[in-house]
Scaffold this active site. Structure first.
Site, PDB file in Angstrom:
ATOM      1  N   SER A 119      -6.664   9.726   8.966  1.00 11.53           N
ATOM      2  CA  SER A 119      -5.948  10.251   7.807  1.00 11.53           C
ATOM      3  C   SER A 119      -6.712  11.367   7.124  1.00 11.53           C
ATOM      4  O   SER A 119      -7.953  11.385   7.122  1.00 11.53           O
ATOM      5  CB  SER A 119      -5.770   9.109   6.809  1.00 11.53           C
ATOM      6  OG  SER A 119      -5.308   9.610   5.580  1.00 11.53           O
ATOM      7  N   TYR A 143      -8.926   3.225   1.266  1.00 11.03           N
ATOM      8  CA  TYR A 143      -8.106   3.498   2.446  1.00 11.03           C
ATOM      9  C   TYR A 143      -8.769   4.577   3.321  1.00 11.03           C
ATOM     10  O   TYR A 143      -8.987   4.398   4.517  1.00 11.03           O
ATOM     11  CB  TYR A 143      -6.701   3.955   2.005  1.00 11.03           C
ATOM     12  CG  TYR A 143      -5.903   4.587   3.106  1.00 11.03           C
ATOM     13  CD1 TYR A 143      -5.535   3.841   4.221  1.00 11.03           C
ATOM     14  CD2 TYR A 143      -5.535   5.933   3.042  1.00 11.03           C
ATOM     15  CE1 TYR A 143      -4.811   4.425   5.252  1.00 11.03           C
ATOM     16  CE2 TYR A 143      -4.814   6.516   4.062  1.00 11.03           C
ATOM     17  CZ  TYR A 143      -4.452   5.765   5.166  1.00 11.03           C
ATOM     18  OH  TYR A 143      -3.759   6.356   6.183  1.00 11.03           O
ATOM     19  N   LYS A 147     -10.680   4.338   7.155  1.00 14.14           N
ATOM     20  CA  LYS A 147     -10.370   5.185   8.319  1.00 14.14           C
ATOM     21  C   LYS A 147     -11.638   5.900   8.820  1.00 14.14           C
ATOM     22  O   LYS A 147     -11.845   6.053  10.031  1.00 14.14           O
ATOM     23  CB  LYS A 147      -9.297   6.223   7.946  1.00 14.14           C
ATOM     24  CG  LYS A 147      -7.930   5.618   7.639  1.00 14.14           C
ATOM     25  CD  LYS A 147      -7.241   5.133   8.899  1.00 14.14           C
ATOM     26  CE  LYS A 147      -5.878   4.543   8.645  1.00 14.14           C
ATOM     27  NZ  LYS A 147      -5.190   4.059   9.835  1.00 14.14           N
TER      28      LYS A 147
HETATM   29  N1  UFG Z   1       3.685  10.899  -6.223  1.00 14.57           N
HETATM   30  C1  UFG Z   1       4.353  10.987  -7.430  1.00 14.57           C
HETATM   31  N2  UFG Z   1       5.381  10.118  -7.652  1.00 14.57           N
HETATM   32  C2  UFG Z   1       5.769   9.176  -6.750  1.00 14.57           C
HETATM   33  C3  UFG Z   1       5.066   9.111  -5.518  1.00 14.57           C
HETATM   34  C4  UFG Z   1       4.026   9.987  -5.303  1.00 14.57           C
HETATM   35  O1  UFG Z   1       4.027  11.816  -8.285  1.00 14.57           O
HETATM   36  O2  UFG Z   1       6.716   8.413  -7.019  1.00 14.57           O
HETATM   37  C5  UFG Z   1       2.596  11.864  -5.953  1.00 14.57           C
HETATM   38  C6  UFG Z   1       1.261  11.204  -5.623  1.00 14.57           C
HETATM   39  O3  UFG Z   1       0.529  10.924  -6.790  1.00 14.57           O
HETATM   40  C7  UFG Z   1       0.630  12.268  -4.731  1.00 14.57           C
HETATM   41  C8  UFG Z   1       1.820  12.904  -4.004  1.00 14.57           C
HETATM   42  O4  UFG Z   1       2.963  12.566  -4.788  1.00 14.57           O
HETATM   43  O5  UFG Z   1       0.032  13.239  -5.519  1.00 14.57           O
HETATM   44  C9  UFG Z   1       2.012  12.354  -2.613  1.00 14.57           C
HETATM   45  O6  UFG Z   1       1.972  10.927  -2.704  1.00 14.57           O
HETATM   46  P1  UFG Z   1       2.368   9.984  -1.497  1.00 14.57           P
HETATM   47  O7  UFG Z   1       2.272   8.585  -2.024  1.00 14.57           O
HETATM   48  O8  UFG Z   1       3.666  10.404  -0.918  1.00 14.57           O
HETATM   49  O9  UFG Z   1       1.259  10.259  -0.402  1.00 14.57           O
HETATM   50  P2  UFG Z   1      -0.333  10.263  -0.527  1.00 14.57           P
HETATM   51  O10 UFG Z   1      -0.779  11.701  -0.597  1.00 14.57           O
HETATM   52  O11 UFG Z   1      -0.825   9.366  -1.597  1.00 14.57           O
HETATM   53  O12 UFG Z   1      -0.789   9.593   0.830  1.00 14.57           O
HETATM   54  C10 UFG Z   1      -0.212   9.927   2.069  1.00 14.57           C
HETATM   55  C11 UFG Z   1      -0.316   8.706   2.952  1.00 14.57           C
HETATM   56  C12 UFG Z   1      -1.745   8.390   3.221  1.00 14.57           C
HETATM   57  C13 UFG Z   1      -2.483   9.624   3.731  1.00 14.57           C
HETATM   58  C14 UFG Z   1      -2.287  10.800   2.829  1.00 14.57           C
HETATM   59  C15 UFG Z   1      -2.907  12.011   3.472  1.00 14.57           C
HETATM   60  O13 UFG Z   1       0.323   7.581   2.337  1.00 14.57           O
HETATM   61  O14 UFG Z   1      -1.767   7.372   4.183  1.00 14.57           O
HETATM   62  O15 UFG Z   1      -0.896  11.008   2.638  1.00 14.57           O
HETATM   63  O16 UFG Z   1      -2.735  13.152   2.722  1.00 14.57           O
HETATM   64  F1  UFG Z   1      -3.799   9.372   3.765  1.00 14.57           F
END
Ligand code: UFG
Length: 330
Positions: A119, A143, A147
């Site tokens: 990741s 997390y 990894k």
């Molecule tokens: N976010 C919001 N509102 C929401 C959901 C997410 O503002 O309802 C924001 C999060 O804070 C983040 C962005 O949108 O800034 C993306 O969030 P995601 O939860 O969609 O994804 P993440 O970046 O947290 O994580 C994903 C995968 C991980 C991986 C990562 C790599 O879930 O497994 O991408 O960039 F490691």
């Protein structure tokens, strides 16, 4: 080698099921291993599967003793940044201990090619606009740390046991198979794109959409991510076979599309696709463990694997995700 027997751990999960579908299309023989903790029975494709937890060493060894695999694709694992901050042991146990069990089973059965789902979370806050594989690794959450541990274990496994591997560092997997039969579904859903879509197209999600933080040092204050189509991730795995056959070692490749989109940009793209005039959301505090920006330099995968993120235009990703949500009435 003609038809390949490929063990796919987590093959009932979001990314794993798309890889299984690609393997079948490629004429190979995937065999799924999943504990269905976050995977779904409806995501199973037409192939053999084992209901098995990687922490169940005896069951795992039994499966390896009775089957022969040419490659292992290892998708199984816990994958939520926020949850990992709250429950680190769950992440270290499932991801790290589970991977060690899998690796030991491979070694005992003389399987020496593993393709592992790592990741972008291994990097932490970026020191450059685009992150390449040589960027420092300083995970901001358990997390990403889990990894990174597994990558290191795989590096050592090549030196000690001759097991070759590719660790693919995925950026933000998104979208769905264009036919709408499999797609992204988690319970609860925490990912941005499905959350926005569910909020805007179905009445089931009564909670207000939250934006986690709007004072980051980014173009509009919200977090920036590199969204990569799940089918592009799946195709990189197919390209990995040939590369691993010719290049014994432990390798690391980024898989991203090289463009960053902010949370607000994603929300607006979905809004425009759905022809909505306005949407409501609230600004919530930043989520623990979130880096402000994560955008990939995937030149290495492009040059060594001849891989391109052909489906990863953000509009295309969102179209496919909307199509999947609509066809499954989510
Ligand atoms: N976010 C919001 N509102 C929401 C959901 C997410 O503002 O309802 C924001 C999060 O804070 C983040 C962005 O949108 O800034 C993306 O969030 P995601 O939860 O969609 O994804 P993440 O970046 O947290 O994580 C994903 C995968 C991980 C991986 C990562 C790599 O879930 O497994 O991408 O960039 F490691």
């Amino acid at each position: 080698m003609s038809k390949k027997n490929v063990l796919v751990t987590g093959g009932a999960g979001y990314i794993g099921s798309h890889a299984v579908k690609k393997l079948i299309e490629n004429g190979d023989n995937p065999i799924i291993l999943d504990n269905f903790s976050t995977g779904n029975k409806w995501a199973l494709q037409d192939c053999e599967f084992f209901d098995c937890d990687l922490l169940d060493n005896n069951k795992l060894k039994g499966i390896f003793a009775k089957n022969s695999f040419d490659y292992v694709m290892h998708f199984a694992g816990k994958s939520l940044v926020g949850e990992s901050v709250q429950k680190p042991s769950l992440y270290y146990e499932n991801n790290v201990s589970g991977s060690i069990n899998l690796l030991n089973a491979c070694i005992d059965s003389d399987i020496d090619k593993i393709i592992f789902s790592s990741s972008a979370a291994v990097y932490g806050d970026p020191k450059s606009e685009l992150i390449n594989e040589n960027h420092q690794t300083k995970p901001k959450n358990p997390y990403g740390q889990s990894k990174l541990f597994i990558e290191k274990i795989l590096e050592d496994a090549f030196i000690a046991y001759g097991v070759s591997s590719i660790s693919f560092r995925y950026f933000n997997a998104a979208g769905a198979d264009p036919l709408g039969t499999i797609g992204e579904f988690h319970e609860p859903e925490t990912h941005l794109i499905p959350n926005v879509i569910m909020k805007l197209i179905s009445q089931k999600n009564s909670k207000k959409l939250k934006i986690f933080g709007d004072t980051y040092q980014t173009k509009d204050g919200t977090c920036v991510r590199d969204y990569i189509h799940v089918n592009d991730i799946a195709s990189a795995h197919i390209k990995a076979f040939d590369f691993l056959d010719k290049n014994s070692k432990s390798h690391i490749f980024n898989l991203g599309n090289g463009s960053g989109f902010s949370v607000l940009e994603v929300i607006n793209t979905v809004k425009n696709k759905l022809n909505l005039n306005k949407i409501s959301y609230e600004i919530a505090p930043p989520r623990n463990g979130d880096p402000a920006v994560l955008v990939a330099d995937s030149a290495k995968a492009n040059s060594l694997l001849n891989w391109n993120p052909n489906n990863s235009n953000i509009e295309n990703i969102i179209n496919d995700a909307i199509n999947w949500h609509r066809s499954n009435n989510l």
